[in-house]
Design a protein around this motif. Structure first.
Motif, PDB file in Angstrom:
ATOM      1  N   ALA A 106      -4.184 -10.533 -26.565  1.00 29.46           N
ATOM      2  CA  ALA A 106      -4.451 -10.088 -25.193  1.00 29.46           C
ATOM      3  C   ALA A 106      -5.487  -8.965 -25.164  1.00 29.46           C
ATOM      4  N   VAL A 107      -5.335  -7.987 -26.054  1.00 27.57           N
ATOM      5  CA  VAL A 107      -6.279  -6.867 -26.099  1.00 27.57           C
ATOM      6  C   VAL A 107      -7.668  -7.355 -26.508  1.00 27.57           C
ATOM      7  N   GLN A 108      -7.730  -8.163 -27.565  1.00 29.63           N
ATOM      8  CA  GLN A 108      -9.030  -8.644 -28.041  1.00 29.63           C
ATOM      9  C   GLN A 108      -9.717  -9.520 -26.996  1.00 29.63           C
ATOM     10  N   THR A 109      -8.968 -10.391 -26.343  1.00 27.74           N
ATOM     11  CA  THR A 109      -9.552 -11.278 -25.341  1.00 27.74           C
ATOM     12  C   THR A 109     -10.032 -10.492 -24.125  1.00 27.74           C
ATOM     13  N   ALA A 110      -9.208  -9.554 -23.661  1.00 25.22           N
ATOM     14  CA  ALA A 110      -9.601  -8.753 -22.487  1.00 25.22           C
ATOM     15  C   ALA A 110     -10.855  -7.931 -22.780  1.00 25.22           C
ATOM     16  N   PHE A 111     -10.923  -7.313 -23.948  1.00 22.02           N
ATOM     17  CA  PHE A 111     -12.124  -6.554 -24.299  1.00 22.02           C
ATOM     18  C   PHE A 111     -13.321  -7.489 -24.474  1.00 22.02           C
ATOM     19  N   GLY A 112     -13.090  -8.688 -25.006  1.00 24.09           N
ATOM     20  CA  GLY A 112     -14.177  -9.653 -25.169  1.00 24.09           C
ATOM     21  C   GLY A 112     -14.762 -10.112 -23.842  1.00 24.09           C
ATOM     22  N   GLU A 113     -13.943 -10.134 -22.798  1.00 20.71           N
ATOM     23  CA  GLU A 113     -14.394 -10.553 -21.470  1.00 20.71           C
ATOM     24  C   GLU A 113     -14.960  -9.391 -20.644  1.00 20.71           C
ATOM     25  N   CYS A 114     -14.792  -8.186 -21.144  1.00 19.47           N
ATOM     26  CA  CYS A 114     -15.251  -6.992 -20.423  1.00 19.47           C
ATOM     27  C   CYS A 114     -16.781  -6.980 -20.386  1.00 19.47           C
ATOM     28  N   PRO A 115     -17.373  -6.761 -19.204  1.00 19.76           N
ATOM     29  CA  PRO A 115     -18.840  -6.664 -19.140  1.00 19.76           C
ATOM     30  C   PRO A 115     -19.347  -5.568 -20.086  1.00 19.76           C
ATOM     31  N   PRO A 116     -20.493  -5.792 -20.723  1.00 20.62           N
ATOM     32  CA  PRO A 116     -20.994  -4.840 -21.726  1.00 20.62           C
ATOM     33  C   PRO A 116     -21.107  -3.395 -21.224  1.00 20.62           C
ATOM     34  N   GLU A 117     -21.626  -3.199 -20.016  1.00 23.53           N
ATOM     35  CA  GLU A 117     -21.777  -1.839 -19.512  1.00 23.53           C
ATOM     36  C   GLU A 117     -20.414  -1.174 -19.347  1.00 23.53           C
ATOM     37  N   ASP A 118     -19.437  -1.926 -18.836  1.00 24.89           N
ATOM     38  CA  ASP A 118     -18.090  -1.374 -18.677  1.00 24.89           C
ATOM     39  C   ASP A 118     -17.495  -1.018 -20.040  1.00 24.89           C
ATOM     40  N   PHE A 119     -17.683  -1.907 -20.999  1.00 18.29           N
ATOM     41  CA  PHE A 119     -17.164  -1.682 -22.345  1.00 18.29           C
ATOM     42  C   PHE A 119     -17.744  -0.392 -22.934  1.00 18.29           C
ATOM     43  N   VAL A 120     -19.049  -0.220 -22.792  1.00 16.30           N
ATOM     44  CA  VAL A 120     -19.712   0.977 -23.323  1.00 16.30           C
ATOM     45  C   VAL A 120     -19.178   2.225 -22.628  1.00 16.30           C
ATOM     46  N   MET A 121     -19.074   2.184 -21.305  1.00 16.66           N
ATOM     47  CA  MET A 121     -18.568   3.352 -20.573  1.00 16.66           C
ATOM     48  C   MET A 121     -17.147   3.708 -21.010  1.00 16.66           C
TER      49      MET A 121
END
Length: 194
Positions: A106-121
């Motif tokens: 669940a954690v890996q999939t949710a982070f994988g689907e996170c838009p790049p800018e959101d992930f970086v922030m």
């Protein structure tokens, strides 16, 4: 017991699972070490016990679902055939508890689907400890805009994570605070996060 009932267990089922847990805390079953010997103090004891007993509830529900499929497929003949009965609760050496695997995916999939800018922030705020003023300069916008973006990204990440948990196992009824509490019982590397 209240924790299990709140998670969807019947009262009698919760009582049985908690009784088994208490017995297994001191004396391991079938040559395995006692459950309490695996407690490493990385979370509160109650939190750790809740995650252990919740894993057992999930395993029990999965076995019941598997058993009902066998009975439906084979009819009454499956009831008399001992080889069709589900295996005893003896996980293979090195096998991971079902809940840990669900949390990790669940954690890996949710982070994988996170838009790049959101992930970086999110990384810059939570991992690197940057303040809103620093992020506002990096992303060329106001602190209020950064704050809203981070709040939205965190909310979307939480919703995506819980959706993946529910999709993986319909028996699991978790809120975000419950999910975070369960995550506190394992190391970040166990969730695939360094």
């Amino acid at each position: 017991m209240a924790y299990l009932v709140h998670r969807g267990a019947e009262a009698a089922e919760a009582e049985e699972l908690v009784g088994q847990l208490w017995a297994d805390c001191l004396v391991g079953e079938q040559g395995r070490p006692a459950a309490l010997s695996r407690y490493q103090g990385s979370a509160a004891l109650l939190t750790w016990l809740n995650s252990v007993v919740f894993n057992r509830l999930i395993s029990r529900r999965r076995k019941a679902a598997s058993w009902s499929k066998i009975v439906e497929a084979d009819g009454a003949a499956a009831l008399s055939d001992e080889s069709a009965q589900p295996a005893a609760d003896t996980p293979e050496k090195g096998a991971e508890p079902p809940l840990l695997e669900i949390l990790r995916v669940a954690v890996q999939t949710a982070f994988g689907e996170c838009p790049p800018e959101d992930f970086v922030m999110l990384q810059l705020v939570h991992r690197d400890g940057l303040r809103m003023a620093e992020l506002a300069k990096i992303f060329n916008c106001s602190e209020a805009t950064i704050s809203r973006k981070i709040e939205r990204a965190a909310s979307e990440l939480a919703a995506a994570t819980l959706a993946h948990v529910k999709a993986a196992d319909r028996w699991i009824e978790l809120g975000w605070d419950d999910f975070l509490e369960l995550c506190r019982t394992v190391s970040p590397s166990a969730l695939g996060v360094e």
